[in-house]
Design an enzyme around this catalytic site. Structure first.
Site, PDB file in Angstrom:
ATOM      1  NE  ARG A 173      15.787  74.455 -28.458  1.00 52.50           N
ATOM      2  CZ  ARG A 173      16.671  75.297 -27.919  1.00 52.50           C
ATOM      3  NH1 ARG A 173      17.118  76.322 -28.631  1.00 52.50           N
ATOM      4  NH2 ARG A 173      16.798  75.232 -26.630  1.00 52.50           N
ATOM      5  NE  ARG A 177      24.093  62.514 -27.804  1.00 47.55           N
ATOM      6  CZ  ARG A 177      23.506  63.316 -26.509  1.00 47.55           C
ATOM      7  NH1 ARG A 177      22.813  62.505 -25.663  1.00 47.55           N
ATOM      8  NH2 ARG A 177      23.848  64.673 -26.702  1.00 47.55           N
ATOM      9  NE  ARG A 250       2.276  77.845 -26.096  1.00 49.71           N
ATOM     10  CZ  ARG A 250       1.000  77.454 -25.922  1.00 49.71           C
ATOM     11  NH1 ARG A 250      -0.100  78.175 -26.315  1.00 49.71           N
ATOM     12  NH2 ARG A 250       0.620  76.450 -25.192  1.00 49.71           N
ATOM     13  NE  ARG A 280      10.969  72.524 -18.765  1.00 47.48           N
ATOM     14  CZ  ARG A 280      11.914  73.041 -19.151  1.00 47.48           C
ATOM     15  NH1 ARG A 280      12.913  72.238 -19.604  1.00 47.48           N
ATOM     16  NH2 ARG A 280      12.286  74.458 -19.165  1.00 47.48           N
ATOM     17  CD  GLU A 301       8.480  74.905 -18.360  1.00 47.17           C
ATOM     18  OE1 GLU A 301       9.445  74.740 -17.448  1.00 47.17           O
ATOM     19  OE2 GLU A 301       8.490  75.012 -19.467  1.00 47.17           O
ATOM     20  CE1 TYR A 349      14.053  77.576 -27.459  1.00 40.34           C
ATOM     21  CE2 TYR A 349      12.605  76.773 -29.191  1.00 40.34           C
ATOM     22  CZ  TYR A 349      13.277  76.620 -28.191  1.00 40.34           C
ATOM     23  OH  TYR A 349      12.678  75.516 -27.354  1.00 40.34           O
ATOM     24  CG  ASP A 351      19.985  77.502 -26.271  1.00 35.50           C
ATOM     25  OD1 ASP A 351      18.780  77.583 -26.336  1.00 35.50           O
ATOM     26  OD2 ASP A 351      20.504  76.595 -26.802  1.00 35.50           O
TER      27      ASP A 351
END
Ligand code: UDP
Length: 367
Positions: A173, A177, A250, A280, A301, A349, A351
């Site tokens: 995911r 770069r 989860r 996070r 979180e 999973y 989006d």
């Protein structure tokens, strides 16, 4: 009149309801066990700070699907938004996903893109041909040091297991770069709805032939014979009363706090160190930089295994889960007018944009 039942008012259910409502001969009932529509995309204004809060965690809309991007804008104004995530590891703040800034900062170098590529290739585990799991995928592409720093601890906290047990697809995911681009997503269309997500669902479900029933929990004793079709977006194992056992998910939970001004200066900061108990911190006013707020609210979180009373978030897809899933899927195949849609009902999973795209495609197929 044709009657349809839709179980769940997240994006799968809302898109299907909206599409079906275009035919005035259809009557669509949408039920949801919660006291609000929108599933985990639900947003509301925080009563103390007036900040628009993504109640079930940050949702940044991003897609490469022009049809989905055009479609969603029938229901909201999307304000262009680039998610720039930071990650804190051993007292330093880095750019995430890994880019040239992260690499140079981490190794204390000033490499240009080509130099960094050669350097990463020299430390990556090239002998791994087909990565079989999350860890192998990471070792192959970024090598051990970057993997251990930014992924190992974070992933153990988020998923509660060794990264060797997780599918490689989870890591895929995220891009790596060799330039200074710090946009979290690689998709060309990215934005945040100006007035939050809840308004999108209200619009989608506003037609007079859609009836929404909240606080209504579906169970297998329901008589579905009066419906032309049924669309189910709840957990696939729950639909079958867990007869082959529970699939593992989860879940996340949040610790809310309020402060004056600006708490962390960024919407999302990840905490890679395993000693920090949360994964996070999100500070939601940074998702609406066009708004002004004197106070701020932020959320730490935490992640844990989903128990009976918890909301399932992330399908773990461990080997034993996939075996159970195959059994449930056999049952699904035997059904002719019940469609399993979205993240929970297909145990993937996904989006938001995947969910919307698949719901639109399903409706096209049924026409
Ligand atoms: N991940 C990580 N460190 C980070 C960010 C992500 O180890 O700083 C891992 C983690 O296992 C996560 C996966 O990469 O599940 C994919 O990240 P993504 O941001 O797509 O996860 P999301 O929070 O959107 O589900």
């Amino acid at each position: 009149m044709k009657k349809y039942l839709i179980i769940g008012s997240g994006f799968s259910g809302a898109v299907i309801a909206e599409q079906l409502s275009k035919n005035p001969e259809n009557h669509i009932t949408v039920i949801d066990e919660r006291d609000h529509i929108g599933g985990n995309c639900y947003t509301e204004r925080d009563s103390e700070t007036n900040v628009m809060v993504h109640k079930y965690g940050p949702h940044i809309f991003n897609t490469d699907n022009k049809e989905v991007w055009d479609y969603i804008q029938n229901f909201c104004e999307m304000v262009p938004f680039v998610n720039r995530v930071k990650s804190i590891y051993k007292g330093n703040v880095y750019s995430m996903p890994i880019n040239l800034h992260t690499i140079n900062q981490f190794f204390n170098k000033t490499m240009r893109p080509d130099e960094a590529k050669i350097f990463i290739e020299s430390i990556a585990k090239k002998d791994i041909e087909e990565p079989q799991n999350f860890e192998e995928q990471a070792m192959k592409f970024i090598g051990e040091d970057l993997y251990k720093a930014f992924f190992y601890g974070y992933t153990k906290k988020q998923w509660g297991c060794e990264p060797t047990e997780l599918p490689a697809s989870i890591l895929k995911r995220l891009p790596v770069r060799f330039n200074y681009n710090d946009n979290y997503y690689a998709n060309p269309y990215q934005g945040i709805p100006r007035d939050g997500y809840t308004g999108i669902f209200e619009k989608m479900l506003s037609a007079s032939n859609i009836e929404v029933k909240l606080n209504t929990k579906f169970d297998s004793s329901w008589d579905l014979s009066e419906y032309e079709k049924v669309f189910y977006s709840g957990p696939i194992d729950a639909f079958f009363d867990y007869k082959y056992g529970r699939l593992s998910y989860r879940t996340v939970y949040f610790e809310r706090a309020v402060a004056e001004g600006d708490y962390q200066g960024n919407p999302v900061i990840n905490y890679a160190d395993p000693e920090v108990p949360y994964t996070r911190v999100h500070e939601h006013k940074h998702f609406t930089p066009w708004e002004e707020h004197e106070k701020t609210t932020y959320f730490k979180e935490f992640s844990k295994e989903t128990e009976e009373a918890d909301i399932p978030y992330y399908p773990k897809r461990l080997t034993e889960d996939m075996e159970k899933l195959a059994l449930y899927e056999e049952e699904v195949k035997k059904m002719d007018k019940i469609y399993f849609v979205g993240r929970l009902a297909t145990y993937r999973y996904m989006d938001m944009h995947h969910v919307i795209g698949e719901a639109l495609d399903l409706i096209k197929k049924l026409k």
